[in-house]
Motif scaffolding. Structure first.
Motif, PDB file in Angstrom:
ATOM      1  N   ALA A 189       0.826  -1.205   0.000  1.00  0.00           N
ATOM      2  CA  ALA A 189       0.000   0.000   0.000  1.00  0.00           C
ATOM      3  C   ALA A 189       0.862   1.258   0.000  1.00  0.00           C
ATOM      4  O   ALA A 189       0.570   2.235  -0.702  1.00  0.00           O
ATOM      5  N   ALA A 190       1.943   1.254   0.773  1.00  0.00           N
ATOM      6  CA  ALA A 190       2.830   2.416   0.832  1.00  0.00           C
ATOM      7  C   ALA A 190       3.486   2.679  -0.514  1.00  0.00           C
ATOM      8  O   ALA A 190       3.676   3.844  -0.906  1.00  0.00           O
ATOM      9  N   SER A 191       3.817   1.615  -1.247  1.00  0.00           N
ATOM     10  CA  SER A 191       4.438   1.802  -2.564  1.00  0.00           C
ATOM     11  C   SER A 191       3.445   2.440  -3.533  1.00  0.00           C
ATOM     12  O   SER A 191       3.834   3.245  -4.393  1.00  0.00           O
ATOM     13  N   ILE A 192       2.176   2.096  -3.395  1.00  0.00           N
ATOM     14  CA  ILE A 192       1.146   2.696  -4.255  1.00  0.00           C
ATOM     15  C   ILE A 192       0.929   4.157  -3.870  1.00  0.00           C
ATOM     16  O   ILE A 192       0.835   5.039  -4.740  1.00  0.00           O
ATOM     17  N   ARG A 193       0.861   4.437  -2.580  1.00  0.00           N
ATOM     18  CA  ARG A 193       0.701   5.828  -2.139  1.00  0.00           C
ATOM     19  C   ARG A 193       1.834   6.697  -2.667  1.00  0.00           C
ATOM     20  O   ARG A 193       1.617   7.836  -3.098  1.00  0.00           O
ATOM     21  N   HIS A 194       3.036   6.159  -2.636  1.00  0.00           N
ATOM     22  CA  HIS A 194       4.183   6.917  -3.123  1.00  0.00           C
ATOM     23  C   HIS A 194       4.032   7.237  -4.618  1.00  0.00           C
ATOM     24  O   HIS A 194       4.321   8.353  -5.055  1.00  0.00           O
ATOM     25  N   ALA A 195       3.567   6.250  -5.378  1.00  0.00           N
ATOM     26  CA  ALA A 195       3.378   6.460  -6.815  1.00  0.00           C
ATOM     27  C   ALA A 195       2.262   7.452  -7.096  1.00  0.00           C
ATOM     28  O   ALA A 195       2.261   8.111  -8.145  1.00  0.00           O
ATOM     29  N   TRP A 196       1.329   7.586  -6.162  1.00  0.00           N
ATOM     30  CA  TRP A 196       0.170   8.465  -6.369  1.00  0.00           C
ATOM     31  C   TRP A 196       0.340   9.845  -5.739  1.00  0.00           C
ATOM     32  O   TRP A 196      -0.631  10.580  -5.595  1.00  0.00           O
ATOM     33  N   GLN A 197       1.541  10.202  -5.367  1.00  0.00           N
ATOM     34  CA  GLN A 197       1.750  11.512  -4.744  1.00  0.00           C
ATOM     35  C   GLN A 197       1.340  12.659  -5.658  1.00  0.00           C
ATOM     36  O   GLN A 197       0.810  13.677  -5.196  1.00  0.00           O
ATOM     37  N   ALA A 234      -6.432  -2.640  -0.945  1.00  0.00           N
ATOM     38  CA  ALA A 234      -7.403  -1.606  -1.324  1.00  0.00           C
ATOM     39  C   ALA A 234      -8.001  -0.937  -0.094  1.00  0.00           C
ATOM     40  O   ALA A 234      -8.240   0.278  -0.083  1.00  0.00           O
ATOM     41  N   GLU A 235      -8.232  -1.713   0.961  1.00  0.00           N
ATOM     42  CA  GLU A 235      -8.758  -1.135   2.204  1.00  0.00           C
ATOM     43  C   GLU A 235      -7.762  -0.174   2.822  1.00  0.00           C
ATOM     44  O   GLU A 235      -8.148   0.882   3.339  1.00  0.00           O
ATOM     45  N   ARG A 236      -6.476  -0.511   2.778  1.00  0.00           N
ATOM     46  CA  ARG A 236      -5.457   0.395   3.312  1.00  0.00           C
ATOM     47  C   ARG A 236      -5.443   1.719   2.542  1.00  0.00           C
ATOM     48  O   ARG A 236      -5.137   2.767   3.103  1.00  0.00           O
ATOM     49  N   LEU A 237      -5.771   1.636   1.253  1.00  0.00           N
ATOM     50  CA  LEU A 237      -5.780   2.822   0.413  1.00  0.00           C
ATOM     51  C   LEU A 237      -7.128   3.541   0.422  1.00  0.00           C
ATOM     52  O   LEU A 237      -7.268   4.602  -0.199  1.00  0.00           O
ATOM     53  N   ALA A 238      -8.112   2.956   1.123  1.00  0.00           N
ATOM     54  CA  ALA A 238      -9.474   3.511   1.167  1.00  0.00           C
ATOM     55  C   ALA A 238     -10.049   3.661  -0.240  1.00  0.00           C
ATOM     56  O   ALA A 238     -10.739   4.650  -0.557  1.00  0.00           O
ATOM     57  N   LEU A 239      -9.792   2.670  -1.106  1.00  0.00           N
ATOM     58  CA  LEU A 239     -10.292   2.719  -2.476  1.00  0.00           C
ATOM     59  C   LEU A 239     -11.708   2.176  -2.556  1.00  0.00           C
ATOM     60  O   LEU A 239     -11.988   1.076  -2.062  1.00  0.00           O
ATOM     61  N   PRO A 240     -12.626   2.887  -3.182  1.00  0.00           N
ATOM     62  CA  PRO A 240     -13.969   2.332  -3.402  1.00  0.00           C
ATOM     63  C   PRO A 240     -13.904   1.165  -4.383  1.00  0.00           C
ATOM     64  O   PRO A 240     -13.001   1.090  -5.229  1.00  0.00           O
TER      65      PRO A 240
END
Length: 363
Positions: A189-197, A234-240
């Motif tokens: 999840a952290a790697s995805i958050r980083h990519a979505w900055q 997906a839950e960690r990212l709060a993605l619908p």
């Protein structure tokens, strides 16, 4: 069957824990000859192809090994690096980083080795390396978050085959999966958050390596564990729910495989008006042909040709600090009870043996 001789026994030696990291493997070079050797070993594994041996031998040697090596070699050439195979180079960095972090955590005497299920360095080679280092405890960590008989169980087969040749066996523990480990989930999840900055895509696709559908029907938990991994991330990212999906790649042969297929999903999304997509492959601990060529090149081209505008492959965790920390925590949990740098009380053992021999002589 004769057993490999053990090293000279030393009384009072300290306990050393060996950590065996394993992954699928890689050819030695991006050439048809190297691919032929690699595919012959890989595709002959009964865990990988569950067909009658006589029939499969004819298909494998009569068709596949005559046609596929050259085609696969061309694909490998597109991802080969100055370090060689990306999977092997990353595996070596993972091994070194995990070794350093485990030592920094002061978990006692720990040695980490890397072995590939197919190709080199082999699992047998890595196990012998740990034996030479004096390891009398062994934790096997296959770098497959989701369990499958074709990957995880095949790794156990290779470990058991090698240990079956040893005279003195180590204590053994085996990690079968970590698909829902919270530290691993957070690392992805952290790697995805980083990519979505800077920007987020319209859709996120979790693409996992496919398996024949019959494996699921036979009781393999892989399909369910893939879905659970994706849901937790997906839950960690709060993605619908409407912003993400799960699909399966790398089909082979004519049989039905796990669905939906990655290529079909991306094509459908593009044709329905989805313009931007990110794809991540959480089943792969290290980038390899299936991620760098199949996803980042082939499926990217398919999505763009079908009407999509922006496609991005999000890299595997590879040797990122968050990934190594998650693996170290996983290892630490599984070697609980082994972590004290104690010594084997061989003096007491030798004394007991001497007394037993003396009693036997007196009877």
């Amino acid at each position: 069957m004769s057993h490999a001789p053990a090293a000279a026994h030393v009384h009072g030696r300290r306990s050393i824990t060996g950590i065996l990291l394993t992954n699928l493997g890689t050819p030695d070079a991006p050439t048809p000859a190297a691919l032929r050797r690699y595919l012959a070993e890989f595709l002959w594994d009964r865990r990988v192809v569950e067909l009658p041996r006589a029939l499969w031998w004819l298909i494998l040697h009569g068709i596949i090994l005559r046609t596929r090596p050259a085609r696969s070699a061309r694909k490998y050439a597109t991802v080969w690096t100055t370090e060689g195979s990306p999977l092997l180079a990353t595996g070596q960095r993972q091994r070194a980083a995990l070794q350093d972090l485990l030592h920094a955590r002061e978990l006692g005497s720990v040695e980490v080795a890397l072995g590939m299920r197919y190709g080199q360095p082999s699992i047998a080679t890595a196990l012998r390396e740990l034996r030479e280092a004096g390891c009398n405890r062994l934790l096997v960590l296959p770098l497959y978050p989701q369990y499958s008989a074709a990957t995880t169980a095949s790794t156990f087969d290779a470990v058991a085959a090698e240990l079956g040749r040893w005279r003195w066996l180590p204590e053994l523990r085996f990690i079968t999966h970590y698909h829902d480990d919270p530290h691993w989930v957070e690392a992805v999840a952290a790697s995805i958050r980083h990519a979505w900055q800077d920007a987020e895509p319209q859709r996120l696709l979790f693409s996992f390596h496919g398996l024949p559908e019959r494996n699921l029907l036979a009781g393999d938990p892989y399909f369910c564990e893939c879905h659970k991994s994706a849901r937790l991330i997906a839950e960690r990212l709060a993605l619908p729910d409407e912003r993400w999906a799960v699909a399966f790649q790398s089909r082979f042969g004519r049989a039905e495989w796990l669905k939906p297929y990655t290529s079909a999903t991306l094509q459908q999304w593009a044709q329905s008006g989805v313009k931007s997509v990110d794809v991540i492959c959480p089943g792969f601990a290290a980038d390899c042909l299936e991620t760098l060529e199949e996803i980042a090149i082939e499926n990217r081209d398919l999505f763009l040709a079908s009407g999509g505008e922006t496609f991005r492959y999000l890299p595997a965790l590879n040797a990122a600090p968050g990934h190594i920390a998650a693996l170290a925590t996983l290892v630490e949990r599984h070697i609980t009870g082994w972590s004290n740098p104690d010594t084997i009380d061989d003096e007491s053992l030798a004394a007991s043996r001497t007394r037993a021999l003396a009693l036997g002589a007196s009877d």
